[in-house]
Scaffold this motif. Structure first.
Motif, PDB file in Angstrom:
ATOM      1  N   LYS A 282      59.864 -43.456  -0.019  1.00 49.82           N
ATOM      2  CA  LYS A 282      59.472 -43.144   1.362  1.00 49.82           C
ATOM      3  C   LYS A 282      60.412 -42.100   1.975  1.00 49.82           C
ATOM      4  O   LYS A 282      59.978 -41.171   2.663  1.00 49.82           O
ATOM      5  N   GLU A 283      61.710 -42.252   1.692  1.00 47.81           N
ATOM      6  CA  GLU A 283      62.695 -41.285   2.212  1.00 47.81           C
ATOM      7  C   GLU A 283      62.423 -39.884   1.689  1.00 47.81           C
ATOM      8  O   GLU A 283      62.479 -38.901   2.433  1.00 47.81           O
TER       9      GLU A 283
ATOM     10  N   ASP B 283      53.603 -46.627   0.239  1.00 49.56           N
ATOM     11  CA  ASP B 283      53.629 -46.908   1.686  1.00 49.56           C
ATOM     12  C   ASP B 283      53.554 -45.609   2.493  1.00 49.56           C
ATOM     13  O   ASP B 283      52.870 -45.538   3.517  1.00 49.56           O
ATOM     14  N   ALA B 284      54.250 -44.593   2.004  1.00 53.97           N
ATOM     15  CA  ALA B 284      54.246 -43.306   2.717  1.00 53.97           C
ATOM     16  C   ALA B 284      52.842 -42.696   2.716  1.00 53.97           C
ATOM     17  O   ALA B 284      52.403 -42.131   3.725  1.00 53.97           O
ATOM     18  N   THR B 285      52.129 -42.824   1.597  1.00 53.93           N
ATOM     19  CA  THR B 285      50.784 -42.218   1.552  1.00 53.93           C
ATOM     20  C   THR B 285      49.804 -43.009   2.429  1.00 53.93           C
ATOM     21  O   THR B 285      48.912 -42.413   3.024  1.00 53.93           O
TER      22      THR B 285
ATOM     23  N   ALA C  35      50.384 -41.807   5.770  1.00 47.74           N
ATOM     24  CA  ALA C  35      49.859 -40.446   5.925  1.00 47.74           C
ATOM     25  C   ALA C  35      48.331 -40.433   5.972  1.00 47.74           C
ATOM     26  O   ALA C  35      47.734 -39.368   6.129  1.00 47.74           O
ATOM     27  N   GLY C  36      47.711 -41.611   5.787  1.00 44.05           N
ATOM     28  CA  GLY C  36      46.265 -41.707   5.976  1.00 44.05           C
ATOM     29  C   GLY C  36      45.422 -41.737   4.710  1.00 44.05           C
ATOM     30  O   GLY C  36      44.221 -41.423   4.752  1.00 44.05           O
ATOM     31  N   ALA C  37      46.025 -42.104   3.571  1.00 43.77           N
ATOM     32  CA  ALA C  37      45.246 -42.165   2.326  1.00 43.77           C
ATOM     33  C   ALA C  37      44.046 -43.088   2.494  1.00 43.77           C
ATOM     34  O   ALA C  37      44.174 -44.191   3.037  1.00 43.77           O
ATOM     35  N   THR C  38      42.872 -42.610   2.044  1.00 45.26           N
ATOM     36  CA  THR C  38      41.644 -43.401   2.193  1.00 45.26           C
ATOM     37  C   THR C  38      41.020 -43.774   0.852  1.00 45.26           C
ATOM     38  O   THR C  38      40.080 -44.559   0.815  1.00 45.26           O
TER      39      THR C  38
ATOM     40  N   PRO D 105      49.342 -33.972   3.612  1.00 49.07           N
ATOM     41  CA  PRO D 105      49.148 -34.687   2.355  1.00 49.07           C
ATOM     42  C   PRO D 105      47.980 -34.143   1.546  1.00 49.07           C
ATOM     43  O   PRO D 105      47.022 -33.627   2.103  1.00 49.07           O
ATOM     44  N   GLY D 106      48.099 -34.278   0.233  1.00 49.30           N
ATOM     45  CA  GLY D 106      47.033 -33.868  -0.676  1.00 49.30           C
ATOM     46  C   GLY D 106      47.154 -34.632  -1.979  1.00 49.30           C
ATOM     47  O   GLY D 106      47.810 -35.673  -2.044  1.00 49.30           O
TER      48      GLY D 106
END
Ligand code: THG
Length: 367
Positions: free
Chosen positions: A212-213, A17-19, A22-25, A229-230
């Motif tokens: 997520k935390e 959920d966090a990724t 963060a905009g994971a595509t 992110p990476g």
């Protein structure tokens, strides 16, 4: 929108959920899980790894736990590198082979206690392999995949981020050594490791309900240092000469072919799987070896090159196993798994579909 149906065959990372936030595509499958492999801006993702700091969901690097009275013996049976001098709290990079000496994995092996090891694995079913070997050899061990999920923090500023979270002492932690820490009240095993040569740590989350935390704590600690992110970066790891098991290897690749000889101890006991085959391969000499291939003057190509044929003087001599555009070298680069008749300096042709590219073989690493 395309959706993924998670189930027991395709598990969800605690950081999923966090990724997404963060905009994971894009995601890629690995160890029956999905790993984010793009956040939509590859050059920014590369730049922050090289110049700042990057956080990666690498929970696909699963731990296979071996514990019990015969744990140390089984760990060694599965490893063609000598583990006898590995201390508690230390890890080692270890090639694993089948009985014919073919590489089946290249984990980081962490020694947690005299009778407890984690194999932090690449993409292959090592739990099944270890279970089978243990039963066939009647060893007294327990094998499981615990609820442990690594989050990597990589880049020249990674140490500053991790020091902000856990204290200045982290700067003294040696490569592949680890310690138990708390991120707030979240239990974490902090390991000095990571699939890049830019430095950093892996935070092994010990409670999958708190992904997520932990992701957010790392993000907050890193904002002033330029964190973003990476993911295990395909270009940086090729520049740095890091092997991707299953990406740069095929079913018949042995450790000598892919520069892992320094991690193989041929004097290990015969009960170590693959060791007798490796002695024979060493004696007879390998037929292939891994070099770099550099394609000058080429524009960045879309996506990533995989397993293109390589020809020399019109004859196939091997493959470019993975490749991509290197901003630091201003060239397309790749790993070449080629006949030992090929040497650094040789001019070859990379048979990209519909476009033959002239390249030069070179030593690894590139940088
Ligand atoms: N970290 C953890 N688990 C992993 C990986 C990781 N499991 C899957 C995959 N990566 C395993 N493969 C590697 C490959 C290289 C390294 C680590 C794991 C590595 N190599 C260094 C090098 O080649 O320079 C150091 C090796 C040495 O000399 O000891 O770090 O990344 N947890």
């Amino acid at each position: 929108m395309m959706q993924i149906g998670p189930n027991t065959r395709l598990r969800v990372s605690p950081f999923f959920d966090a990724t997404i936030e963060a905009g994971a595509t894009a995601f890629s499958p690995y160890n029956k899980m999905l790993m984010p492999v793009s956040f939509g801006d590859p050059s920014a993702e590369y730049e922050r790894l090289i110049n700042a700091v990057s956080q990666w969901d690498v929970s696909v690097q699963r731990q296979i736990e071996i514990s019990g009275p015969d744990a140390a013996r089984l760990a060694q049976i599965l490893s063609v590198r000598d583990l006898s001098k590995c201390a508690i709290g230390q890890g080692k990079y270890v090639p694993m082979c089948d009985h014919a000496g073919n590489l089946i994995n290249d984990p980081v092996v962490l020694k947690l206690a005299e009778d407890k090891f984690w194999f932090s694995i690449a993409d292959n079913n090592i739990e099944l392999w270890a279970q089978s070997i243990a039963h066939e050899r009647q060893l007294d061990v327990e094998i499981c995949e615990p609820d442990v999920s690594p989050l990597a923090v990589q880049g020249p500023k990674a140490e500053d981020v991790v020091a902000k979270l856990f204290g200045e002492w982290v700067r003294d932690l040696k490569f592949f050594w680890f310690a138990d820490v708390l991120a707030g009240d979240i239990p974490v095993k902090l390991v000095r490791a990571g699939f890049s040569k830019q430095g950093g740590f892996e935070l092994f989350l010990m409670d999958g309900s708190r992904g997520k935390e932990l992701w957010n704590l790392v993000h907050e600690a890193g904002i002033s240092l330029g964190i973003g992110p990476g993911y295990p970066n395909p270009v940086e790891r090729i520049e740095s000469g890091l092997l991707s098991y299953g990406g740069d290897t095929d079913a018949k690749t042995n450790p000598f072919e892919v520069r892992l000889e320094k991690y193989v101890n041929l004097t290990l006991d015969d009960e170590v799987i693959g060791i007798r085959a490796l002695r024979k391969i060493k004696e007879e000499g390998v037929k292939r070896h891994q070099l770099g291939v550099k394609i000058l003057g080429q524009e960045a190509h879309e996506g990533h090159a995989i397993w293109y044929d390589i020809e020399k003087d019109g004859v196939k001599v091997g493959n470019m196993t993975n490749g991509g555009w290197s901003p630091r070298l201003n060239a397309s680069i790749g790993f070449a798994l080629v006949s030992v008749s090929c040497q650094p300096g040789d001019v070859v042709t990379v048979m990209k579909h519909g476009q033959n590219l002239e390249g030069t073989l070179c030593e690894l690493p590139f940088i």
